[in-house]
Write a protein that holds these residues in place. Structure first.
Motif, PDB file in Angstrom:
ATOM      1  N   GLU A   1      71.183  19.396   2.513  1.00  0.00           N
ATOM      2  CA  GLU A   1      69.875  20.293   2.532  1.00  0.00           C
ATOM      3  C   GLU A   1      69.197  21.020   3.808  1.00  0.00           C
ATOM      4  N   CYS A   2      70.232  20.847   4.734  1.00  0.00           N
ATOM      5  CA  CYS A   2      70.148  21.747   5.875  1.00  0.00           C
ATOM      6  C   CYS A   2      70.599  22.934   5.731  1.00  0.00           C
ATOM      7  N   PRO A   3      70.143  24.027   5.933  1.00  0.00           N
ATOM      8  CA  PRO A   3      69.998  25.535   6.217  1.00  0.00           C
ATOM      9  C   PRO A   3      70.888  25.404   7.519  1.00  0.00           C
ATOM     10  N   ASN A   4      70.910  25.005   8.601  1.00  0.00           N
ATOM     11  CA  ASN A   4      71.372  25.729   9.552  1.00  0.00           C
ATOM     12  C   ASN A   4      72.788  24.671  10.007  1.00  0.00           C
ATOM     13  N   ASN A   5      72.981  24.085   9.117  1.00  0.00           N
ATOM     14  CA  ASN A   5      74.457  22.671   9.238  1.00  0.00           C
ATOM     15  C   ASN A   5      74.481  21.843  10.490  1.00  0.00           C
ATOM     16  N   ALA A   6      72.736  21.414  10.589  1.00  0.00           N
ATOM     17  CA  ALA A   6      72.716  20.910  12.128  1.00  0.00           C
ATOM     18  C   ALA A   6      72.955  18.887  11.795  1.00  0.00           C
ATOM     19  N   ILE A   7      72.307  19.435  10.334  1.00  0.00           N
ATOM     20  CA  ILE A   7      72.923  17.333  10.567  1.00  0.00           C
ATOM     21  C   ILE A   7      74.490  17.189   9.860  1.00  0.00           C
ATOM     22  N   PHE A   8      75.077  15.590  10.421  1.00  0.00           N
ATOM     23  CA  PHE A   8      76.368  15.696   9.857  1.00  0.00           C
ATOM     24  C   PHE A   8      76.243  14.221  10.356  1.00  0.00           C
ATOM     25  N   GLN A   9      76.963  13.583   9.822  1.00  0.00           N
ATOM     26  CA  GLN A   9      77.673  12.053   9.858  1.00  0.00           C
ATOM     27  C   GLN A   9      77.721  11.607  11.319  1.00  0.00           C
ATOM     28  N   GLY A  10      77.247  10.331  11.982  1.00  0.00           N
ATOM     29  CA  GLY A  10      77.273  10.243  13.519  1.00  0.00           C
ATOM     30  C   GLY A  10      78.327   8.711  13.174  1.00  0.00           C
ATOM     31  N   GLU A  11      78.412   7.849  14.003  1.00  0.00           N
ATOM     32  CA  GLU A  11      79.086   6.631  14.300  1.00  0.00           C
ATOM     33  C   GLU A  11      78.234   5.751  13.319  1.00  0.00           C
ATOM     34  N   GLU A  12      77.235   5.984  13.423  1.00  0.00           N
ATOM     35  CA  GLU A  12      76.344   4.686  12.518  1.00  0.00           C
ATOM     36  C   GLU A  12      75.640   4.984  11.450  1.00  0.00           C
ATOM     37  N   ILE A  13      74.671   6.452  11.982  1.00  0.00           N
ATOM     38  CA  ILE A  13      73.880   7.057  10.950  1.00  0.00           C
ATOM     39  C   ILE A  13      73.994   8.567  11.199  1.00  0.00           C
ATOM     40  N   TYR A  14      73.608   9.007   9.769  1.00  0.00           N
ATOM     41  CA  TYR A  14      72.986  10.782  10.396  1.00  0.00           C
ATOM     42  C   TYR A  14      72.625  11.162  11.369  1.00  0.00           C
ATOM     43  N   GLU A  15      72.796  11.867  12.071  1.00  0.00           N
ATOM     44  CA  GLU A  15      72.487  13.072  13.279  1.00  0.00           C
ATOM     45  C   GLU A  15      71.841  14.228  13.127  1.00  0.00           C
ATOM     46  N   ILE A  16      71.166  14.832  14.162  1.00  0.00           N
ATOM     47  CA  ILE A  16      70.855  16.495  14.020  1.00  0.00           C
ATOM     48  C   ILE A  16      71.396  16.929  15.202  1.00  0.00           C
ATOM     49  N   GLU A  17      72.186  17.465  15.197  1.00  0.00           N
ATOM     50  CA  GLU A  17      72.471  18.600  16.844  1.00  0.00           C
ATOM     51  C   GLU A  17      71.482  19.197  16.644  1.00  0.00           C
ATOM     52  N   ALA A  18      70.465  19.385  18.101  1.00  0.00           N
ATOM     53  CA  ALA A  18      68.952  19.524  18.163  1.00  0.00           C
ATOM     54  C   ALA A  18      69.081  20.838  18.453  1.00  0.00           C
ATOM     55  N   ASN A  19      70.488  21.368  19.146  1.00  0.00           N
ATOM     56  CA  ASN A  19      70.430  23.399  19.747  1.00  0.00           C
ATOM     57  C   ASN A  19      70.968  23.836  18.190  1.00  0.00           C
ATOM     58  N   ARG A  20      70.941  23.516  16.818  1.00  0.00           N
ATOM     59  CA  ARG A  20      71.255  23.936  15.877  1.00  0.00           C
ATOM     60  C   ARG A  20      70.077  23.597  14.582  1.00  0.00           C
ATOM     61  N   CYS A  21      68.904  22.782  15.051  1.00  0.00           N
ATOM     62  CA  CYS A  21      67.441  22.987  13.834  1.00  0.00           C
ATOM     63  C   CYS A  21      66.783  22.918  14.597  1.00  0.00           C
ATOM     64  N   THR A  22      65.551  24.256  13.926  1.00  0.00           N
ATOM     65  CA  THR A  22      64.585  25.380  13.809  1.00  0.00           C
ATOM     66  C   THR A  22      63.536  24.514  12.397  1.00  0.00           C
ATOM     67  N   GLU A  23      63.433  23.103  12.462  1.00  0.00           N
ATOM     68  CA  GLU A  23      62.757  22.498  11.631  1.00  0.00           C
ATOM     69  C   GLU A  23      62.346  23.713  10.305  1.00  0.00           C
ATOM     70  N   CYS A  24      63.779  24.267  10.159  1.00  0.00           N
ATOM     71  CA  CYS A  24      63.874  24.784   8.838  1.00  0.00           C
ATOM     72  C   CYS A  24      63.243  25.959   8.590  1.00  0.00           C
ATOM     73  N   ILE A  25      62.617  26.740   9.952  1.00  0.00           N
ATOM     74  CA  ILE A  25      62.063  27.690  10.447  1.00  0.00           C
ATOM     75  C   ILE A  25      63.090  29.122  10.346  1.00  0.00           C
ATOM     76  N   GLY A  26      61.942  30.044   9.220  1.00  0.00           N
ATOM     77  CA  GLY A  26      62.984  31.510   8.944  1.00  0.00           C
ATOM     78  C   GLY A  26      64.077  30.893   8.148  1.00  0.00           C
ATOM     79  N   HIS A  27      63.854  29.794   6.808  1.00  0.00           N
ATOM     80  CA  HIS A  27      64.285  29.838   6.330  1.00  0.00           C
ATOM     81  C   HIS A  27      63.655  29.065   4.798  1.00  0.00           C
ATOM     82  N   PHE A  28      62.883  28.093   5.452  1.00  0.00           N
ATOM     83  CA  PHE A  28      61.723  27.135   4.386  1.00  0.00           C
ATOM     84  C   PHE A  28      60.437  27.102   4.677  1.00  0.00           C
ATOM     85  N   ASP A  29      59.563  27.239   4.576  1.00  0.00           N
ATOM     86  CA  ASP A  29      57.754  26.192   4.776  1.00  0.00           C
ATOM     87  C   ASP A  29      57.918  25.234   6.064  1.00  0.00           C
TER      88      ASP A  29
END
Length: 86
Positions: free
Chosen positions: A18-46
């Motif tokens: 669902e992430c339009p910036n490809n900021a989410i990835f499978q970490g060692e234990e859980i999914y993680e978000i790469e902060a420098n790619r996360c825009t909270e979907c600004i520019g894509h969704f409300d």
């Protein structure tokens, strides 16, 4: 502010595609978000799409990456520079 997936994550994987910036990835234990790619979907969704789809509501604002809307918009612009030039 970038988002953060807490340890309540059940590894269902619905957030990653669902992430339009490809900021989410499978970490060692859980999914993680790469902060420098996360825009909270600004520019894509409300609203952040990962938050909307998460069945356990484990995605929260990351207190270590506080950003205002203008900073998130600027990050979106940087992430999409190559698309704008084409």
């Amino acid at each position: 502010m970038a988002l953060l997936i807490t340890d309540e994550c059940i590894n269902c994987g619905v957030c990653e595609p669902e992430c339009p910036n490809n900021a989410i990835f499978q970490g060692e234990e859980i999914y993680e978000i790469e902060a420098n790619r996360c825009t909270e979907c600004i520019g894509h969704f409300d609203v952040p799409q990962c938050v909307e789809i998460c069945p356990v509501e484990c995605i929260i604002p990351d207190p270590n990456h506080k950003e205002i809307k203008e900073e998130l918009e600027a990050k979106y612009q940087l992430l999409n520079l190559d698309k704008a030039e084409n």
